[in-house]
Design a protein around this motif. Structure first.
Motif, PDB file in Angstrom:
ATOM      1  N   ASN A   3      64.758  19.665 -10.528  1.00 47.03           N
ATOM      2  CA  ASN A   3      64.638  20.503 -11.713  1.00 47.03           C
ATOM      3  C   ASN A   3      63.209  20.509 -12.224  1.00 47.03           C
ATOM      4  N   LYS A   4      62.747  21.688 -12.588  1.00 47.73           N
ATOM      5  CA  LYS A   4      61.403  21.781 -13.131  1.00 47.73           C
ATOM      6  C   LYS A   4      61.379  21.318 -14.591  1.00 47.73           C
ATOM      7  N   VAL A   5      60.179  21.021 -15.071  1.00 45.44           N
ATOM      8  CA  VAL A   5      59.999  20.555 -16.437  1.00 45.44           C
ATOM      9  C   VAL A   5      59.289  21.640 -17.242  1.00 45.44           C
ATOM     10  N   TRP A   6      59.296  21.484 -18.550  1.00 47.23           N
ATOM     11  CA  TRP A   6      58.563  22.363 -19.444  1.00 47.23           C
ATOM     12  C   TRP A   6      57.468  21.559 -20.129  1.00 47.23           C
ATOM     13  N   ALA A   7      56.463  22.257 -20.618  1.00 41.50           N
ATOM     14  CA  ALA A   7      55.402  21.620 -21.383  1.00 41.50           C
ATOM     15  C   ALA A   7      55.338  22.226 -22.779  1.00 41.50           C
ATOM     16  N   VAL A   8      55.007  21.383 -23.748  1.00 43.45           N
ATOM     17  CA  VAL A   8      54.803  21.807 -25.135  1.00 43.45           C
ATOM     18  C   VAL A   8      53.396  21.387 -25.535  1.00 43.45           C
ATOM     19  N   VAL A   9      52.657  22.311 -26.126  1.00 48.27           N
ATOM     20  CA  VAL A   9      51.278  22.031 -26.536  1.00 48.27           C
ATOM     21  C   VAL A   9      51.124  22.350 -28.022  1.00 48.27           C
ATOM     22  N   PRO A  10      51.091  21.335 -28.892  1.00 54.91           N
ATOM     23  CA  PRO A  10      50.813  21.584 -30.311  1.00 54.91           C
ATOM     24  C   PRO A  10      49.344  21.947 -30.484  1.00 54.91           C
ATOM     25  N   SER A  11      49.086  23.109 -31.077  1.00 56.34           N
ATOM     26  CA  SER A  11      47.702  23.589 -31.165  1.00 56.34           C
ATOM     27  C   SER A  11      47.440  24.262 -32.503  1.00 56.34           C
ATOM     28  N   ALA A  12      47.952  23.650 -33.572  1.00 50.45           N
ATOM     29  CA  ALA A  12      47.743  24.222 -34.902  1.00 50.45           C
ATOM     30  C   ALA A  12      46.757  23.410 -35.726  1.00 50.45           C
ATOM     31  N   GLY A  13      46.229  22.320 -35.162  1.00 50.91           N
ATOM     32  CA  GLY A  13      45.306  21.471 -35.902  1.00 50.91           C
ATOM     33  C   GLY A  13      43.932  22.093 -36.030  1.00 50.91           C
ATOM     34  N   ILE A  14      43.172  21.584 -37.009  1.00 47.73           N
ATOM     35  CA  ILE A  14      41.835  22.140 -37.255  1.00 47.73           C
ATOM     36  C   ILE A  14      40.727  21.236 -36.733  1.00 47.73           C
ATOM     37  N   GLY A  15      41.041  19.962 -36.392  1.00 49.00           N
ATOM     38  CA  GLY A  15      40.036  19.083 -35.814  1.00 49.00           C
ATOM     39  C   GLY A  15      38.821  18.893 -36.692  1.00 49.00           C
ATOM     40  N   SER A  16      39.025  18.472 -37.946  1.00 43.62           N
ATOM     41  CA  SER A  16      37.939  18.400 -38.925  1.00 43.62           C
ATOM     42  C   SER A  16      36.821  17.438 -38.521  1.00 43.62           C
ATOM     43  N   ARG A  17      37.132  16.421 -37.717  1.00 37.19           N
ATOM     44  CA  ARG A  17      36.101  15.455 -37.350  1.00 37.19           C
ATOM     45  C   ARG A  17      35.035  16.059 -36.435  1.00 37.19           C
ATOM     46  N   MET A  18      35.330  17.198 -35.830  1.00 34.34           N
ATOM     47  CA  MET A  18      34.329  17.852 -34.987  1.00 34.34           C
ATOM     48  C   MET A  18      33.229  18.502 -35.819  1.00 34.34           C
ATOM     49  N   GLN A  19      33.517  18.791 -37.105  1.00 32.39           N
ATOM     50  CA  GLN A  19      32.554  19.451 -37.990  1.00 32.39           C
ATOM     51  C   GLN A  19      32.005  20.725 -37.333  1.00 32.39           C
ATOM     52  N   ALA A  20      32.915  21.500 -36.755  1.00 40.46           N
ATOM     53  CA  ALA A  20      32.535  22.742 -36.067  1.00 40.46           C
ATOM     54  C   ALA A  20      33.034  23.941 -36.861  1.00 40.46           C
ATOM     55  N   ASP A  21      32.655  25.129 -36.389  1.00 41.40           N
ATOM     56  CA  ASP A  21      33.040  26.348 -37.096  1.00 41.40           C
ATOM     57  C   ASP A  21      34.413  26.845 -36.692  1.00 41.40           C
ATOM     58  N   ARG A  22      35.086  26.100 -35.833  1.00 39.93           N
ATOM     59  CA  ARG A  22      36.412  26.494 -35.367  1.00 39.93           C
ATOM     60  C   ARG A  22      37.163  25.250 -34.905  1.00 39.93           C
ATOM     61  N   PRO A  23      38.484  25.333 -34.755  1.00 39.99           N
ATOM     62  CA  PRO A  23      39.247  24.184 -34.264  1.00 39.99           C
ATOM     63  C   PRO A  23      38.735  23.723 -32.899  1.00 39.99           C
ATOM     64  N   LYS A  24      38.804  22.428 -32.663  1.00 39.18           N
ATOM     65  CA  LYS A  24      38.196  21.856 -31.455  1.00 39.18           C
ATOM     66  C   LYS A  24      38.769  22.434 -30.170  1.00 39.18           C
TER      67      LYS A  24
END
Length: 236
Positions: A3-24
């Motif tokens: 049986n194949k598997v599925w992947a889930v990728v949470p990607s709603a964070g802003i990554g503030s520690r990068m101090q960038a103009d967009r999410p990391k």
């Protein structure tokens, strides 16, 4: 494991520690956004049937990724907390499959994940009643410090690991664990902690140390180095 598997990728964070103009996850790495590399590693794995990505509301960067149309990627609304994003992705996944597949939850900002590490995780956990996660045993000396950064003690590092992703659990069990942990107002830092809350014990599977999570500005250069080494060395 057939049986194949599925992947889930949470990607709603802003990554503030990068101090960038967009999410990391949208910063450029080898001329492509970080998340592009991450998704490419996942969708190109032969056992991953599809990927569910949880995005922040009105994400202005996702539409410009220009993902290949044949990539089996589905999106859903994420939340301010990782746990909300993962839970929403699991709910969508329940509508995409009638099975109870294994789910690999993977950080959007871990673009260096090797196929061989995914293989190892799946092979070791295929018949496990709970599931488990990738990690790396601690090799450095570990110190406990006070609020003012004064060293209080040296911590015995034996048995201590750095948890990473993917984290692999059955869809139904992980959905229930995330729901119950949320009802108990438990702070969920990763999916394994939700499973631990349910009284079960996930396995730790050794992965490579180059599966780094991009968190600080200098991590981008390190990830580029690792990716180039992997590609030049024929690493999968």
């Amino acid at each position: 494991m057939t049986n194949k598997v599925w992947a889930v990728v949470p990607s709603a964070g802003i990554g503030s520690r990068m101090q960038a103009d967009r999410p990391k996850q949208y910063l450029l790495l080898n001329n492509k956004p970080v998340i592009f590399h991450t998704l490419q590693r996942l969708v190109s794995h032969p056992l991953i049937e599809g990927v569910v990505v949880a995005l922040s509301a009105n994400d202005p960067y996702w539409p410009s990724l220009d993902l290949p149309p044949e990539w089996p990627i589905h999106t859903t609304l994420g939340g301010e907390e990782r746990a909300v994003s993962v839970s929403n992705a699991l709910q969508l996944l329940q509508t995409l499959t009638e099975r109870n597949p294994w789910v690999l939850v993977h950080d959007a900002a871990r673009p260096c994940i090797r196929h061989s590490d995914i293989d190892n995780l799946i092979n070791q956990l295929a018949n496990d009643p709970v599931g488990g996660i990738l990690g790396v045993p601690l090799s450095e000396t570990v110190k406990r410090v006070s609020a003012d950064n004064t060293i209080e003690s040296t911590v015995d590092r034996s048995g201590l690991w750095r948890a990473s992703t993917p984290q692999m659990f059955r869809l139904a069990a992980l959905t229930e664990a995330m729901t119950q942990a949320s009802k108990a107002n438990m702070a969920i830092t990763d999916e394994a902690s939700a499973m631990e809350f349910m009284g079960v014990f996930p396995k730790m599977v050794a992965g490579h140390a180059d599966n780094i999570k991009i968190t600080l500005p200098q991590d981008l250069a390190l990830a580029a180095l690792f990716m180039n080494q992997q590609e030049n060395g024929g690493v999968e």
